[in-house]
Design a protein around this motif. Structure first.
Motif, PDB file in Angstrom:
ATOM      1  N   ILE A   1       0.840  -1.205   0.000  1.00  0.00           N
ATOM      2  CA  ILE A   1       0.000   0.000   0.000  1.00  0.00           C
ATOM      3  C   ILE A   1       0.870   1.248   0.000  1.00  0.00           C
ATOM      4  O   ILE A   1       0.678   2.143  -0.836  1.00  0.00           O
ATOM      5  N   SER A   2       1.850   1.323   0.914  1.00  0.00           N
ATOM      6  CA  SER A   2       2.710   2.504   0.919  1.00  0.00           C
ATOM      7  C   SER A   2       3.582   2.549  -0.336  1.00  0.00           C
ATOM      8  O   SER A   2       3.901   3.629  -0.831  1.00  0.00           O
ATOM      9  N   GLY A   3       3.945   1.394  -0.883  1.00  0.00           N
ATOM     10  CA  GLY A   3       4.688   1.360  -2.146  1.00  0.00           C
ATOM     11  C   GLY A   3       3.894   1.999  -3.271  1.00  0.00           C
ATOM     12  O   GLY A   3       4.420   2.791  -4.053  1.00  0.00           O
ATOM     13  N   LEU A   4       2.607   1.654  -3.340  1.00  0.00           N
ATOM     14  CA  LEU A   4       1.745   2.265  -4.364  1.00  0.00           C
ATOM     15  C   LEU A   4       1.570   3.762  -4.130  1.00  0.00           C
ATOM     16  O   LEU A   4       1.570   4.553  -5.085  1.00  0.00           O
ATOM     17  N   LEU A   5       1.437   4.158  -2.871  1.00  0.00           N
ATOM     18  CA  LEU A   5       1.324   5.593  -2.564  1.00  0.00           C
ATOM     19  C   LEU A   5       2.586   6.336  -2.971  1.00  0.00           C
ATOM     20  O   LEU A   5       2.509   7.440  -3.531  1.00  0.00           O
ATOM     21  N   TYR A   6       3.744   5.754  -2.707  1.00  0.00           N
ATOM     22  CA  TYR A   6       5.007   6.376  -3.128  1.00  0.00           C
ATOM     23  C   TYR A   6       5.053   6.472  -4.652  1.00  0.00           C
ATOM     24  O   TYR A   6       5.504   7.476  -5.202  1.00  0.00           O
ATOM     25  N   LEU A   7       4.595   5.420  -5.324  1.00  0.00           N
ATOM     26  CA  LEU A   7       4.642   5.370  -6.785  1.00  0.00           C
ATOM     27  C   LEU A   7       3.820   6.490  -7.409  1.00  0.00           C
ATOM     28  O   LEU A   7       4.264   7.140  -8.357  1.00  0.00           O
ATOM     29  N   ILE A   8       2.634   6.742  -6.863  1.00  0.00           N
ATOM     30  CA  ILE A   8       1.773   7.773  -7.472  1.00  0.00           C
ATOM     31  C   ILE A   8       2.045   9.183  -6.950  1.00  0.00           C
ATOM     32  O   ILE A   8       1.585  10.149  -7.550  1.00  0.00           O
ATOM     33  N   SER A   9       2.824   9.292  -5.859  1.00  0.00           N
ATOM     34  CA  SER A   9       3.050  10.624  -5.289  1.00  0.00           C
ATOM     35  C   SER A   9       4.527  11.048  -5.294  1.00  0.00           C
ATOM     36  O   SER A   9       4.887  12.015  -4.626  1.00  0.00           O
ATOM     37  N   GLY A  10       5.356  10.340  -6.052  1.00  0.00           N
ATOM     38  CA  GLY A  10       6.768  10.712  -6.083  1.00  0.00           C
ATOM     39  C   GLY A  10       7.435  10.530  -4.734  1.00  0.00           C
ATOM     40  O   GLY A  10       8.148  11.417  -4.265  1.00  0.00           O
ATOM     41  N   GLY A  11       7.219   9.398  -4.135  1.00  0.00           N
ATOM     42  CA  GLY A  11       7.834   9.119  -2.836  1.00  0.00           C
ATOM     43  C   GLY A  11       7.220   9.924  -1.719  1.00  0.00           C
ATOM     44  O   GLY A  11       7.908  10.351  -0.791  1.00  0.00           O
ATOM     45  N   GLY A  12       5.901  10.113  -1.803  1.00  0.00           N
ATOM     46  CA  GLY A  12       5.234  10.917  -0.768  1.00  0.00           C
ATOM     47  C   GLY A  12       5.714  12.355  -0.812  1.00  0.00           C
ATOM     48  O   GLY A  12       5.967  12.962   0.223  1.00  0.00           O
ATOM     49  N   PHE A  13       5.834  12.860  -2.070  1.00  0.00           N
ATOM     50  CA  PHE A  13       6.328  14.232  -2.300  1.00  0.00           C
ATOM     51  C   PHE A  13       7.705  14.425  -1.666  1.00  0.00           C
ATOM     52  O   PHE A  13       8.026  15.482  -1.135  1.00  0.00           O
ATOM     53  N   LEU A  14       8.512  13.361  -1.725  1.00  0.00           N
ATOM     54  CA  LEU A  14       9.870  13.278  -1.185  1.00  0.00           C
ATOM     55  C   LEU A  14       9.925  13.248   0.344  1.00  0.00           C
ATOM     56  O   LEU A  14      10.952  12.910   0.912  1.00  0.00           O
ATOM     57  N   ILE A  15       8.838  13.568   1.008  1.00  0.00           N
ATOM     58  CA  ILE A  15       8.820  13.509   2.476  1.00  0.00           C
ATOM     59  C   ILE A  15       8.977  12.068   2.928  1.00  0.00           C
ATOM     60  O   ILE A  15       9.722  11.774   3.870  1.00  0.00           O
ATOM     61  N   GLY A  16       8.298  11.150   2.261  1.00  0.00           N
ATOM     62  CA  GLY A  16       8.406   9.731   2.599  1.00  0.00           C
ATOM     63  C   GLY A  16       9.808   9.193   2.360  1.00  0.00           C
ATOM     64  O   GLY A  16      10.309   8.387   3.141  1.00  0.00           O
ATOM     65  N   VAL A  17      10.449   9.649   1.305  1.00  0.00           N
ATOM     66  CA  VAL A  17      11.809   9.206   1.009  1.00  0.00           C
ATOM     67  C   VAL A  17      12.769   9.681   2.104  1.00  0.00           C
ATOM     68  O   VAL A  17      13.607   8.919   2.582  1.00  0.00           O
ATOM     69  N   VAL A  18      12.636  10.924   2.518  1.00  0.00           N
ATOM     70  CA  VAL A  18      13.483  11.444   3.598  1.00  0.00           C
ATOM     71  C   VAL A  18      13.227  10.664   4.885  1.00  0.00           C
ATOM     72  O   VAL A  18      14.166  10.289   5.595  1.00  0.00           O
ATOM     73  N   TYR A  19      11.961  10.401   5.176  1.00  0.00           N
ATOM     74  CA  TYR A  19      11.614   9.593   6.354  1.00  0.00           C
ATOM     75  C   TYR A  19      12.286   8.224   6.279  1.00  0.00           C
ATOM     76  O   TYR A  19      12.855   7.744   7.263  1.00  0.00           O
ATOM     77  N   ASP A  20      12.232   7.597   5.109  1.00  0.00           N
ATOM     78  CA  ASP A  20      12.818   6.268   4.960  1.00  0.00           C
ATOM     79  C   ASP A  20      14.340   6.300   5.060  1.00  0.00           C
ATOM     80  O   ASP A  20      14.949   5.354   5.541  1.00  0.00           O
ATOM     81  N   PHE A  21      14.978   7.370   4.622  1.00  0.00           N
ATOM     82  CA  PHE A  21      16.427   7.479   4.806  1.00  0.00           C
ATOM     83  C   PHE A  21      16.772   7.456   6.290  1.00  0.00           C
ATOM     84  O   PHE A  21      17.804   6.923   6.689  1.00  0.00           O
ATOM     85  N   CYS A  22      15.914   8.022   7.105  1.00  0.00           N
ATOM     86  CA  CYS A  22      16.170   8.065   8.549  1.00  0.00           C
ATOM     87  C   CYS A  22      15.771   6.777   9.261  1.00  0.00           C
ATOM     88  O   CYS A  22      16.303   6.492  10.343  1.00  0.00           O
ATOM     89  N   THR A  23      14.853   5.992   8.698  1.00  0.00           N
ATOM     90  CA  THR A  23      14.298   4.850   9.433  1.00  0.00           C
ATOM     91  C   THR A  23      14.428   3.493   8.742  1.00  0.00           C
ATOM     92  O   THR A  23      13.980   2.495   9.306  1.00  0.00           O
ATOM     93  N   LEU A  24      15.022   3.422   7.565  1.00  0.00           N
ATOM     94  CA  LEU A  24      15.026   2.159   6.824  1.00  0.00           C
ATOM     95  C   LEU A  24      15.700   1.033   7.603  1.00  0.00           C
ATOM     96  O   LEU A  24      15.200  -0.096   7.626  1.00  0.00           O
TER      97      LEU A  24
END
Length: 133
Positions: free
Chosen positions: A99-122
């Motif tokens: 579900i979050s993968g699909l959200l990232y796919l359609i929103s550009g990584g959660g408008f990059l906010i999700g990508v930054v979050y994942d850099f901190c928590t992966l």
């Protein structure tokens, strides 16, 4: 008898990410998000910290190996996917988070906010998944 922890992180990948170290990529990879953000905001602590890190990577690798649990989810694979395809959510699909993968796919990584979050928590996300397995 002291048993060495199973390797979860790859020193060679740490050095590859160090090339982009002024962005803090190698620090995020080895589970140091606070200093990763500092490196990102200060261009590798004005490039001085970036150069010093060349010699600190083996120690960062040992600490990451001791801290995180190995398992079916490979840290290096997830980090490569996040670093190069994070805005498409490929690292989320790899973890089974459809579900979050699909959200990232359609929103550009959660408008990059999700990508930054994942850099901190992966690392924590993968550690949790590996402990459940």
């Amino acid at each position: 008898m002291n048993i060495a922890p199973t390797s979860t992180h790859n020193k060679a990948l740490g050095y590859i990410l160090w090339i982009f170290g002024f962005t803090g990529a190698h620090r995020f990879y080895f589970g140091k998000p606070a200093t990763g953000i500092l490196w990102f905001c200060t261009a590798g602590l004005f490039l001085i910290g970036w150069i010093v890190d060349l010699f600190l990577i083996p120690g960062m690798d040992r600490k990451a190996d001791a801290r995180y649990t190995s398992g079916p989810y490979e840290y290096s694979t997830a980090w490569i996917l996040l670093t190069f395809l994070g805005i498409f959510g490929v690292h989320r699909f790899y973890q089974g988070k459809w579900i979050s993968g699909l959200l990232y796919l359609i929103s550009g990584g959660g408008f990059l906010i999700g990508v930054v979050y994942d850099f901190c928590t992966l690392n924590s996300q993968l550690d949790e998944l590996n402990r459940k397995s």
